[in-house]
Design a protein around this motif. Structure first.
Motif, PDB file in Angstrom:
ATOM      1  N   LEU A 146       0.451  42.568  30.779  1.00 50.80           N
ATOM      2  CA  LEU A 146       0.042  41.516  31.711  1.00 50.80           C
ATOM      3  C   LEU A 146      -1.465  41.485  31.848  1.00 50.80           C
ATOM      4  CD1 LEU A 146       2.588  42.017  34.604  1.00 50.80           C
ATOM      5  CD2 LEU A 146       2.294  39.929  33.304  1.00 50.80           C
ATOM      6  N   LYS A 148      -4.838  39.783  34.168  1.00 52.11           N
ATOM      7  CA  LYS A 148      -5.190  39.532  35.551  1.00 52.11           C
ATOM      8  C   LYS A 148      -4.559  38.233  36.056  1.00 52.11           C
ATOM      9  CE  LYS A 148      -9.572  39.444  38.075  1.00 52.11           C
ATOM     10  NZ  LYS A 148     -11.021  39.369  37.825  1.00 52.11           N
ATOM     11  N   ASP A 149      -4.541  37.213  35.200  1.00 44.45           N
ATOM     12  CA  ASP A 149      -4.009  35.918  35.614  1.00 44.45           C
ATOM     13  C   ASP A 149      -2.510  35.805  35.326  1.00 44.45           C
ATOM     14  OD1 ASP A 149      -4.632  36.091  32.982  1.00 44.45           O
ATOM     15  OD2 ASP A 149      -5.689  34.194  32.835  1.00 44.45           O
ATOM     16  N   GLU A 150      -1.845  36.950  35.264  1.00 43.69           N
ATOM     17  CA  GLU A 150      -0.395  36.995  35.078  1.00 43.69           C
ATOM     18  C   GLU A 150       0.092  36.309  33.822  1.00 43.69           C
ATOM     19  OE1 GLU A 150       2.450  36.702  38.353  1.00 43.69           O
ATOM     20  OE2 GLU A 150       0.744  36.901  39.708  1.00 43.69           O
ATOM     21  N   ASN A 151      -0.734  36.363  32.793  1.00 44.40           N
ATOM     22  CA  ASN A 151      -0.264  35.952  31.482  1.00 44.40           C
ATOM     23  C   ASN A 151       0.101  37.209  30.700  1.00 44.40           C
ATOM     24  OD1 ASN A 151      -0.565  33.100  31.584  1.00 44.40           O
ATOM     25  ND2 ASN A 151      -2.776  33.401  31.521  1.00 44.40           N
ATOM     26  N   ILE A 152       0.751  36.982  29.580  1.00 42.24           N
ATOM     27  CA  ILE A 152       1.143  38.136  28.765  1.00 42.24           C
ATOM     28  C   ILE A 152       0.407  38.053  27.433  1.00 42.24           C
ATOM     29  CG2 ILE A 152       3.079  39.247  27.592  1.00 42.24           C
ATOM     30  CD1 ILE A 152       4.862  38.117  29.861  1.00 42.24           C
ATOM     31  N   GLY A 190      -4.613  49.013  31.866  1.00 39.59           N
ATOM     32  CA  GLY A 190      -5.509  48.898  33.004  1.00 39.59           C
ATOM     33  C   GLY A 190      -6.670  47.984  32.699  1.00 39.59           C
ATOM     34  N   GLY A 193      -5.446  44.407  32.005  1.00 36.37           N
ATOM     35  CA  GLY A 193      -4.992  43.851  33.275  1.00 36.37           C
ATOM     36  C   GLY A 193      -6.140  43.477  34.190  1.00 36.37           C
ATOM     37  N   GLY A 194      -7.300  44.047  33.940  1.00 38.65           N
ATOM     38  CA  GLY A 194      -8.454  43.721  34.761  1.00 38.65           C
ATOM     39  C   GLY A 194      -9.190  42.484  34.298  1.00 38.65           C
ATOM     40  N   MET A 197      -6.659  36.382  30.474  1.00 37.91           N
ATOM     41  CA  MET A 197      -6.157  36.263  29.106  1.00 37.91           C
ATOM     42  C   MET A 197      -7.205  35.664  28.179  1.00 37.91           C
ATOM     43  SD  MET A 197      -2.938  34.131  27.719  1.00 37.91           S
ATOM     44  CE  MET A 197      -3.775  32.619  28.060  1.00 37.91           C
ATOM     45  N   ASP A 198      -7.836  34.596  28.620  1.00 36.36           N
ATOM     46  CA  ASP A 198      -8.817  33.936  27.755  1.00 36.36           C
ATOM     47  C   ASP A 198      -9.929  34.893  27.361  1.00 36.36           C
ATOM     48  OD1 ASP A 198      -7.572  31.608  27.437  1.00 36.36           O
ATOM     49  OD2 ASP A 198      -8.739  30.477  28.929  1.00 36.36           O
TER      50      ASP A 198
ATOM     51  N   LYS B 131      -0.707  41.000  41.250  1.00 38.68           N
ATOM     52  CA  LYS B 131      -2.082  40.863  40.800  1.00 38.68           C
ATOM     53  C   LYS B 131      -2.882  42.113  41.138  1.00 38.68           C
ATOM     54  CE  LYS B 131      -5.128  37.065  40.226  1.00 38.68           C
ATOM     55  NZ  LYS B 131      -5.168  35.652  40.487  1.00 38.68           N
ATOM     56  N   VAL B 134      -1.731  45.005  38.909  1.00 39.25           N
ATOM     57  CA  VAL B 134      -2.092  44.914  37.493  1.00 39.25           C
ATOM     58  C   VAL B 134      -3.595  45.047  37.306  1.00 39.25           C
ATOM     59  CG1 VAL B 134      -2.199  43.313  35.555  1.00 39.25           C
ATOM     60  CG2 VAL B 134      -0.074  43.607  36.790  1.00 39.25           C
ATOM     61  N   SER B 135      -4.358  44.450  38.188  1.00 41.69           N
ATOM     62  CA  SER B 135      -5.788  44.449  37.897  1.00 41.69           C
ATOM     63  C   SER B 135      -6.622  45.246  38.898  1.00 41.69           C
ATOM     64  CB  SER B 135      -6.297  43.014  37.802  1.00 41.69           C
ATOM     65  OG  SER B 135      -6.012  42.326  38.996  1.00 41.69           O
ATOM     66  N   ARG B 138      -5.517  49.246  40.527  1.00 42.87           N
ATOM     67  CA  ARG B 138      -4.917  50.262  39.663  1.00 42.87           C
ATOM     68  C   ARG B 138      -5.363  51.675  40.002  1.00 42.87           C
ATOM     69  NH1 ARG B 138      -2.269  48.115  34.768  1.00 42.87           N
ATOM     70  NH2 ARG B 138      -1.594  50.011  33.741  1.00 42.87           N
ATOM     71  N   VAL B 178       7.242  33.162  32.586  1.00 41.71           N
ATOM     72  CA  VAL B 178       5.801  33.306  32.345  1.00 41.71           C
ATOM     73  C   VAL B 178       5.428  32.652  31.028  1.00 41.71           C
ATOM     74  CG1 VAL B 178       3.969  34.950  31.816  1.00 41.71           C
ATOM     75  CG2 VAL B 178       5.503  35.389  33.711  1.00 41.71           C
ATOM     76  N   TYR B 179       6.270  32.881  30.025  1.00 41.09           N
ATOM     77  CA  TYR B 179       6.000  32.239  28.730  1.00 41.09           C
ATOM     78  C   TYR B 179       6.003  30.723  28.869  1.00 41.09           C
ATOM     79  CZ  TYR B 179       6.683  36.784  26.534  1.00 41.09           C
ATOM     80  OH  TYR B 179       6.560  38.081  26.164  1.00 41.09           O
ATOM     81  N   ARG B 181       5.367  29.020  31.472  1.00 35.63           N
ATOM     82  CA  ARG B 181       4.164  28.600  32.176  1.00 35.63           C
ATOM     83  C   ARG B 181       2.960  28.632  31.237  1.00 35.63           C
ATOM     84  NH1 ARG B 181       2.360  32.822  35.443  1.00 35.63           N
ATOM     85  NH2 ARG B 181       0.731  32.977  33.896  1.00 35.63           N
ATOM     86  N   MET B 182       2.897  29.681  30.401  1.00 37.85           N
ATOM     87  CA  MET B 182       1.787  29.771  29.462  1.00 37.85           C
ATOM     88  C   MET B 182       1.804  28.595  28.492  1.00 37.85           C
ATOM     89  SD  MET B 182       1.819  33.835  28.649  1.00 37.85           S
ATOM     90  CE  MET B 182       0.491  33.898  27.453  1.00 37.85           C
TER      91      MET B 182
END
Lengths: 397, 285
Positions: A146, A148-152, A190, A193-194, A197-198, B131, B134-135, B138, B178-179, B181-182
């Motif tokens: 994941l 930061k913007d909840e993309n994978i 970590g 995730g910080g 995605m872009d 959020k 994940v970021s 942590r 999520v996919y 949405r992406m």
């Protein structure tokens, strides 16, 4: 209290015939020490090589046998450390020294043992993928993470490391490789995730790799692992397979945008210079017209003025002559039919065949040289192209 | 005879010596028991002694060990399920406690530790949204986990070296959305790019058209100005010359006009002999 019980005095250690800081022990000295120390154990005299005649010959043989065994045993303490390796010597399980490449000697088993660790070899670890034949490539469980913007995103890393402290490497962690892998996965997630995605997929790659490397090193150092991370390579950072096509379409769209702009610029590059050309033509034509009209006027006027000058000298005669000349030239070239209407002649013959034959030329008034402004074309007769309509149709395509 | 006795004696001594020493490696911790009672545990690596048959020794791994727990679902603050895979690095801190609490069994220690850690995870995760987990939070989570589990672990004789969250994953169903949405997001970006392209293209074309119109209009204006100048100059020239004798000009110009009119031999003229045109003609007769 035993000589090396906790808290005991180290100097009591009967085996420390040398200091830990010293390099490999001198062989002769070591053997001598060994013989001295073991000599008493077998009950022999100081120079107990069987010189004592009183001892039974069998015991003497046994002595020889023992000496031989001891020499052999001592010789088994030699070992070689190859270049790029370090030997870690343990005496009864206790660390005594790290030895350099070359021929080394340790107290033979079971007193001392040695572990050889390669410190120059660059080891590598793959996280998120498996290279090599028959591998499927991506390992989704490790690769997908994941942001930061909840993309994978799908990230594949290769970590290269070396052992920089053989002692720490051997003694501090059970299963160093697995540990490094766990730490890498954790740190990687970590760091990724910080970030968004872009950023992770585009300009942030090198930044992310650098961060991952630093953090792995920090964590491994906190474990006293004796491992140094030499490089972290981002093999791949991609959107996951499931959305790959959408991402490709977005990339295509970016290209499409550029294409549309290029096409429009091509259009602009086509019509603007053409318009400039047409404008230049209009200007040149108008200049030409101006010169022509002025020159013609000057010509006409010059001709008139000269005649006028002569006319003023003898007005009657000149007038008469011009008139008659004109009549002559007019009449001579014309099929003239005179009809005396008053005479009442009813028979009238018109040469209609001639009229027909020449009809094509009738009224063909050739006026290539209009010398008078009144004969000019109307001003609005300039054939101006209407560009806007053409532009619109092209765009509509 | 004496030779055999010596050999036997040596053998017995050797066996007794072997039974009364033990080694502790750099990677080990040891406990010495005396009839089951712990008498010593504070051993440094090296050679140590015990009394045969009375003492016995147990050794434990002193290195950093790993509890790699199975991924488990936790609920976040926004009531979302996340699958968390974590690992704990620990080492035996107090070997006596370790022995008494989990019988020195690493597996059992891991099970007990796992329960402690999971509990700590649950409480930390329920305070934060995805959020943050994940970021941003942590390392905070990590430190909180270490702090919160340290005392419970110490009761097991365990030192927590590190707790790391390996993975925070969304459950499969959520991943799918999520996919989606992406994908939608990418579609939006794609459309935006294309419309931006059209926009820019339209601007360029319109600008080109405008330039073309302006260029042609300016050229028309300038051309007409020039032509006007020509016409004006010509008129002036004519007026100046013809003004010298207006009557003669009328005559002269008429003559020129006759010539022009009848220049073509194909012209057929039907006229009256008495007309003014033939005044001179009759006179000639």
């Amino acid at each position: 209290m035993s000589w090396n019980e906790p808290g005991g005095d180290k100097n009591k250690d009967p085996w420390s015939g040398r200091n830990e800081e010293n390099g490999p022990p001198d062989l002769d000295e070591a053997i001598r020490t060994l013989q001295d120390k073991l000599g008493g154990l077998f009950g022999g005299n100081k120079g107990g090589d069987g010189n004592d005649d009183n001892s039974p010959p069998s015991l003497k043989g046994l002595g020889f046998l023992a000496i031989g065994a001891i020499v052999l045993w001592g010789a088994s303490g030699f070992y070689v450390v190859d270049e790029g390796n370090r030997g870690v010597e343990l005496r009864f399980g206790k660390y005594v020294a790290t030895t350099q490449p070359g021929l080394n000697w340790k107290f033979p088993a079971p007193i001392e043992s040695v572990e050889i660790v390669n410190i120059s070899q660059v080891r590598s670890l793959e996280v998120g993928y498996r290279s090599g034949a028959g591998s499927k490539g991506s390992v989704a469980q490790e690769a997908l993470m994941l942001t930061k913007d909840e993309n994978i995103v799908d990230v594949r890393l290769a970590v290269q490391y070396q052992v920089n402290d053989a002692k720490k490497y051997l003694f501090n962690i059970l299963n160093q490789t697995a540990t490094l892998k766990q730490v890498t996965e954790s740190v990687e997630r970590g760091v990724v995730g910080g970030n968004t995605m872009d950023f992770a997929l585009t300009e942030g790659r090198s930044q992310i790799v650098a961060d991952i490397k630093t953090e792995i090193q920090q964590v491994m150092d906190s474990y006293d692992s004796g491992i140094i991370i030499t490089s972290v390579n981002l093999q791949d950072a991609q959107p996951p397979d499931q959305v790959q096509s959408a991402f490709e379409d977005a990339i295509k769209a970016r290209e499409d945008k550029q294409r549309l702009i290029n096409e429009a610029e091509a259009y602009a590059n086509d019509i603007v210079p053409k318009a400039r050309g047409a404008a230049a033509r209009l200007m040149q034509e108008s200049e030409g017209y101006k010169s022509r009209i002025i020159s013609a006027a000057e010509g006409d006027v010059s001709r008139f003025t000269q005649i006028l000058k002569e006319y003023k000298k003898a007005p009657e005669v000149t007038r008469q002559r011009i008139y008659l000349d004109t009549l002559e030239s007019v009449m001579s070239g014309t099929d003239t039919v005179m009809v005396d209407v008053k005479g009442g002649n009813n028979l009238l013959y018109l040469p209609l065949d001639k009229l027909g034959a020449k009809s094509k030329a009738v009224n063909k008034l050739v006026n290539t040289y209009p010398s008078d402004p009144t004969v000019n074309q109307p001003f609005n007769a300039i054939n101006t192209p209407r560009p806007s309509s053409r532009g619109r149709t092209e765009r509509g395509r | 005879m004496s030779q055999n006795k010596i050999l036997v004696g040596l053998g017995v001594v050797f066996t007794l010596v072997m039974m009364s020493i033990f080694t502790v490696s750099e990677t080990e911790k040891a406990i010495k028991f005396k009839f089951g009672e712990i008498v010593a545990s504070d051993y440094k690596p090296g050679l140590h002694f015990k009394i045969p048959f009375i003492n016995n020794v147990k050794k434990f791994d002193s290195r950093i060990l790993t509890l790699d727990s199975t991924p488990e679902r936790f609920l976040t603050a926004e009531k979302k399920n996340v699958i968390v895979d974590s690992f704990v690095k620990w080492r035996i801190g107090d070997v006596t406690t370790f022995y008494t609490s989990v019988a020195g069994d690493t597996y059992q220690a891991n099970v007990r530790l796992d329960q402690i850690i999971k509990d700590a995870f649950r409480s930390e995760f329920s305070k934060r949204d995805i959020k943050q987990l994940v970021s941003t939070d942590r390392s905070v989570v990590r430190e909180a986990l270490i702090a919160n589990t340290a005392s419970a672990a110490a009761k097991l004789g365990i030192d927590i070296v590190d707790v790391q969250v390996k993975r925070i994953d969304l459950p499969k169903e959520v991943s799918q959305s999520v996919y989606s949405r992406m994908e939608a997001e990418r579609a939006r970006v794609a459309r935006e790019f294309r419309s931006q392209g059209s926009e820019a293209a339209e601007r360029v074309r319109a600008d080109a058209d405008k330039q073309k119109e302006i260029i042609l209009a300016n050229a028309y204006r300038d051309a007409e100005v020039t032509k006007g100048q020509g016409d004006a100059t010509a008129s002036e020239i004519y007026a100046k010359a013809y003004g010298q004798d207006v009557e003669f000009y009328a005559f002269y110009r008429s003559m020129a006009a006759y010539k022009e009119t009848f220049a073509n031999s194909a012209n057929l003229m039907v006229t009256e002999p008495d007309s003014d045109f033939f005044k001179y003609f009759k006179q000639m007769k």
